[in-house]
Design an enzyme around this catalytic site. Structure first.
Site, PDB file in Angstrom:
ATOM      1  N   ASP A 141     -85.995 -43.887   5.347  1.00  0.00           N
ATOM      2  CA  ASP A 141     -86.704 -45.533   5.475  1.00  0.00           C
ATOM      3  C   ASP A 141     -86.559 -46.554   5.547  1.00  0.00           C
ATOM      4  O   ASP A 141     -87.438 -46.751   4.862  1.00  0.00           O
ATOM      5  CB  ASP A 141     -88.355 -44.631   4.334  1.00  0.00           C
ATOM      6  CG  ASP A 141     -89.577 -45.308   5.065  1.00  0.00           C
ATOM      7  OD1 ASP A 141     -90.215 -45.274   4.069  1.00  0.00           O
ATOM      8  OD2 ASP A 141     -89.450 -46.147   5.982  1.00  0.00           O
ATOM      9  N   LYS A 144     -83.816 -49.431   9.907  1.00  0.00           N
ATOM     10  CA  LYS A 144     -83.867 -48.358  11.288  1.00  0.00           C
ATOM     11  C   LYS A 144     -82.552 -48.537  11.532  1.00  0.00           C
ATOM     12  O   LYS A 144     -82.214 -47.452  11.740  1.00  0.00           O
ATOM     13  CB  LYS A 144     -85.096 -48.857  11.789  1.00  0.00           C
ATOM     14  CG  LYS A 144     -86.659 -49.243  11.419  1.00  0.00           C
ATOM     15  CD  LYS A 144     -86.651 -48.346  10.526  1.00  0.00           C
ATOM     16  CE  LYS A 144     -87.852 -48.651   9.529  1.00  0.00           C
ATOM     17  NZ  LYS A 144     -88.617 -48.342   7.805  1.00  0.00           N
ATOM     18  N   ASP A 169     -88.989 -41.677   8.749  1.00  0.00           N
ATOM     19  CA  ASP A 169     -89.997 -42.492   8.694  1.00  0.00           C
ATOM     20  C   ASP A 169     -89.660 -43.377  10.195  1.00  0.00           C
ATOM     21  O   ASP A 169     -88.472 -44.005  10.099  1.00  0.00           O
ATOM     22  CB  ASP A 169     -90.576 -43.442   8.181  1.00  0.00           C
ATOM     23  CG  ASP A 169     -91.643 -44.265   7.976  1.00  0.00           C
ATOM     24  OD1 ASP A 169     -91.991 -45.054   6.994  1.00  0.00           O
ATOM     25  OD2 ASP A 169     -92.494 -43.567   8.696  1.00  0.00           O
ATOM     26  N   ASN A 170     -90.700 -44.111  11.075  1.00  0.00           N
ATOM     27  CA  ASN A 170     -91.430 -45.366  12.410  1.00  0.00           C
ATOM     28  C   ASN A 170     -90.113 -44.907  13.081  1.00  0.00           C
ATOM     29  O   ASN A 170     -89.567 -45.954  14.003  1.00  0.00           O
ATOM     30  CB  ASN A 170     -90.259 -46.500  11.400  1.00  0.00           C
ATOM     31  CG  ASN A 170     -90.872 -47.354  10.057  1.00  0.00           C
ATOM     32  OD1 ASN A 170     -90.381 -46.937   8.529  1.00  0.00           O
ATOM     33  ND2 ASN A 170     -91.979 -46.284   9.971  1.00  0.00           N
ATOM     34  N   GLU A 199     -98.617 -47.165   9.603  1.00  0.00           N
ATOM     35  CA  GLU A 199     -99.302 -47.029   8.754  1.00  0.00           C
ATOM     36  C   GLU A 199    -100.597 -48.445   8.249  1.00  0.00           C
ATOM     37  O   GLU A 199    -100.281 -49.356   8.633  1.00  0.00           O
ATOM     38  CB  GLU A 199     -98.672 -47.097   6.730  1.00  0.00           C
ATOM     39  CG  GLU A 199     -97.696 -48.844   6.893  1.00  0.00           C
ATOM     40  CD  GLU A 199     -96.182 -47.888   7.382  1.00  0.00           C
ATOM     41  OE1 GLU A 199     -95.698 -47.124   8.101  1.00  0.00           O
ATOM     42  OE2 GLU A 199     -94.977 -48.599   7.040  1.00  0.00           O
TER      43      GLU A 199
HETATM   44  C1  LIG Z   1     -76.799 -51.821   3.380  1.00  0.00           C
HETATM   45  C2  LIG Z   1     -78.277 -51.700   3.916  1.00  0.00           C
HETATM   46  C3  LIG Z   1     -78.119 -50.111   4.635  1.00  0.00           C
HETATM   47  N1  LIG Z   1     -78.757 -49.453   3.300  1.00  0.00           N
HETATM   48  C4  LIG Z   1     -79.703 -49.593   2.429  1.00  0.00           C
HETATM   49  N2  LIG Z   1     -79.494 -48.363   1.148  1.00  0.00           N
HETATM   50  C5  LIG Z   1     -80.260 -49.318  -0.323  1.00  0.00           C
HETATM   51  N3  LIG Z   1     -81.428 -49.779   0.242  1.00  0.00           N
HETATM   52  C6  LIG Z   1     -82.115 -49.939   1.580  1.00  0.00           C
HETATM   53  C7  LIG Z   1     -80.980 -49.805   1.913  1.00  0.00           C
HETATM   54  N4  LIG Z   1     -81.125 -50.925   3.290  1.00  0.00           N
HETATM   55  C8  LIG Z   1     -82.708 -51.373   3.167  1.00  0.00           C
HETATM   56  N5  LIG Z   1     -83.277 -50.576   2.401  1.00  0.00           N
HETATM   57  C9  LIG Z   1     -84.072 -50.819   1.496  1.00  0.00           C
HETATM   58  O1  LIG Z   1     -85.282 -50.471   1.604  1.00  0.00           O
HETATM   59  C10 LIG Z   1     -86.580 -50.532   2.301  1.00  0.00           C
HETATM   60  C11 LIG Z   1     -85.847 -51.064   3.298  1.00  0.00           C
HETATM   61  C12 LIG Z   1     -87.679 -50.403   4.643  1.00  0.00           C
HETATM   62  C13 LIG Z   1     -87.706 -51.039   5.827  1.00  0.00           C
HETATM   63  N6  LIG Z   1     -88.552 -50.298   6.695  1.00  0.00           N
HETATM   64  C14 LIG Z   1     -88.907 -51.322   6.882  1.00  0.00           C
HETATM   65  O2  LIG Z   1     -88.344 -52.606   8.136  1.00  0.00           O
HETATM   66  C15 LIG Z   1     -90.453 -50.396   7.820  1.00  0.00           C
HETATM   67  C16 LIG Z   1     -91.052 -51.500   8.835  1.00  0.00           C
HETATM   68  C17 LIG Z   1     -92.459 -51.005   9.281  1.00  0.00           C
HETATM   69  C18 LIG Z   1     -93.395 -52.398  10.162  1.00  0.00           C
HETATM   70  C19 LIG Z   1     -93.668 -51.891  11.179  1.00  0.00           C
HETATM   71  C20 LIG Z   1     -94.704 -52.780  11.755  1.00  0.00           C
HETATM   72  C21 LIG Z   1     -94.445 -53.861  12.143  1.00  0.00           C
HETATM   73  F1  LIG Z   1     -95.140 -55.298  12.849  1.00  0.00           F
HETATM   74  C22 LIG Z   1     -94.478 -54.760  11.158  1.00  0.00           C
HETATM   75  C23 LIG Z   1     -92.962 -53.338   9.587  1.00  0.00           C
HETATM   76  C24 LIG Z   1     -92.899 -50.505   9.142  1.00  0.00           C
HETATM   77  C25 LIG Z   1     -92.448 -49.378   7.994  1.00  0.00           C
HETATM   78  O3  LIG Z   1     -92.595 -48.275   7.777  1.00  0.00           O
HETATM   79  C26 LIG Z   1     -90.750 -49.520   7.669  1.00  0.00           C
HETATM   80  O4  LIG Z   1     -90.201 -48.394   7.127  1.00  0.00           O
HETATM   81  C27 LIG Z   1     -86.488 -51.900   1.391  1.00  0.00           C
HETATM   82  C28 LIG Z   1     -87.378 -53.270   1.413  1.00  0.00           C
HETATM   83  C29 LIG Z   1     -84.581 -52.315   1.358  1.00  0.00           C
HETATM   84  O5  LIG Z   1     -84.501 -53.476   0.236  1.00  0.00           O
HETATM   85 MG   LIG Z   2     -91.332 -46.689   7.292  1.00  0.00          MG
END
Ligand SMILES: CCCNc1ncnc2c1ncn2[C@@H]1O[C@H](/C=C/CNC(=O)c2cc(-c3ccc(F)cc3)cc(O)c2O)[C@H](C)[C@H]1O
Ligand SMILES: [Mg+2]
Length: 215
Positions: A141, A144, A169-170, A199
């Site tokens: 999650d 993406k 997810d997603n 969601e």
């Molecule tokens: C080095 C990086 C990789 N490694 C990483 N290692 C550790 N942590 C990491 C890594 N990469 C990211 N993260 C953390 O995970 C989280 C990031 C989560 C991202 N989730 C989405 O983007 C999303 C968008 C929508 C959405 C749907 C429709 C819309 F209109 C708008 C938004 C819906 C959803 O359910 C979604 O989960 C957090 C914010 C971020 O710091």
């Molecule tokens: Mg999600």
């Protein structure tokens, strides 16, 4: 705005939820995100599907990629028996700090290991550092475009073994096309799409469950 959205989510938990009661924490976040401010938690509809997969797998070791505020961490950890745990990776220190407090409020800190770091840096250390043989369940999650590279990294590190379940997810919104193509076309995975909604909205989204069949 003075505070961040995750800070306002934590406030809603501290105002509305009961310490030590994970369900009240989940309900407080869902209510806030449905009636006050949308946030990208897996939510109650997809969360129920997540619950059913956790109950079906009854995992001992779970990996979550992307903690954010800890909503799905609490959903998973509340279903784990004593001795089981979820390792959750979050590389943003501000989100990690909020998530720690949400997890603490739910009383589940004994079942959660929140690791502050990027998946690409942490995954190679999982066996050595955390004594993980293989994960029974992985919940994806985070960003993406990282689903596929991190799945391949987990395979290379021997952290995905026969029977490991990946739940993503997603897969529709925002979408993870390269990941979907990989798990659906690979002879080594058996995949199933759980159709649901983004969601707190009426837009389509869903979870993809992929069982590793072994080499
Ligand atoms: C080095 C990086 C990789 N490694 C990483 N290692 C550790 N942590 C990491 C890594 N990469 C990211 N993260 C953390 O995970 C989280 C990031 C989560 C991202 N989730 C989405 O983007 C999303 C968008 C929508 C959405 C749907 C429709 C819309 F209109 C708008 C938004 C819906 C959803 O359910 C979604 O989960 C957090 C914010 C971020 O710091
Ligand atoms: Mg999600």
């Amino acid at each position: 705005t003075r505070t961040s959205r995750p800070q306002r989510i934590l406030k809603a938990v501290q105002r509305k939820a009961t310490v030590g009661d994970p369900q009240s924490v989940i309900t407080a976040i869902d209510h806030f995100c449905r009636h006050r401010e949308w946030a990208m938690n897996v939510g109650d509809e997809k969360g129920s599907i997540l619950d059913s997969v956790v109950n079906e797998v009854s995992p001992v070791t779970v990996l979550e990629l992307g903690t954010y505020c800890g909503y799905s961490t609490v959903r998973i950890a509340r279903l784990l028996p004593p001795g089981a745990c979820v390792i959750t990776l979050e590389f943003n220190p501000d989100y990690a700090a909020i998530a720690r407090q949400v997890i603490k409020w739910s009383g589940l800190e004994d079942k959660v290991q929140l690791v502050e770091g990027a998946s690409g840096d942490c995954i190679p250390w999982m066996k050595e550092h955390f004594g993980v043989q293989a994960f029974d369940l992985v919940f994806l999650d985070h960003w993406k475009e990282r689903y596929l590279p991190d799945t391949k990294l987990l395979e290379e590190c021997g952290l995905i073994q026969k029977g490991t379940v990946l739940l993503a997810d997603n897969v529709i919104c925002p979408g993870t096309p390269d990941y979907l193509e990989y798990v659906r076309n690979s002879p080594r995975y058996n995949s199933h799409y759980y159709r649901s909604h983004l969601e707190y909205t009426k837009a389509e989204d869903g979870l993809e469950k992929s069982v590793f069949l072994g080499y």
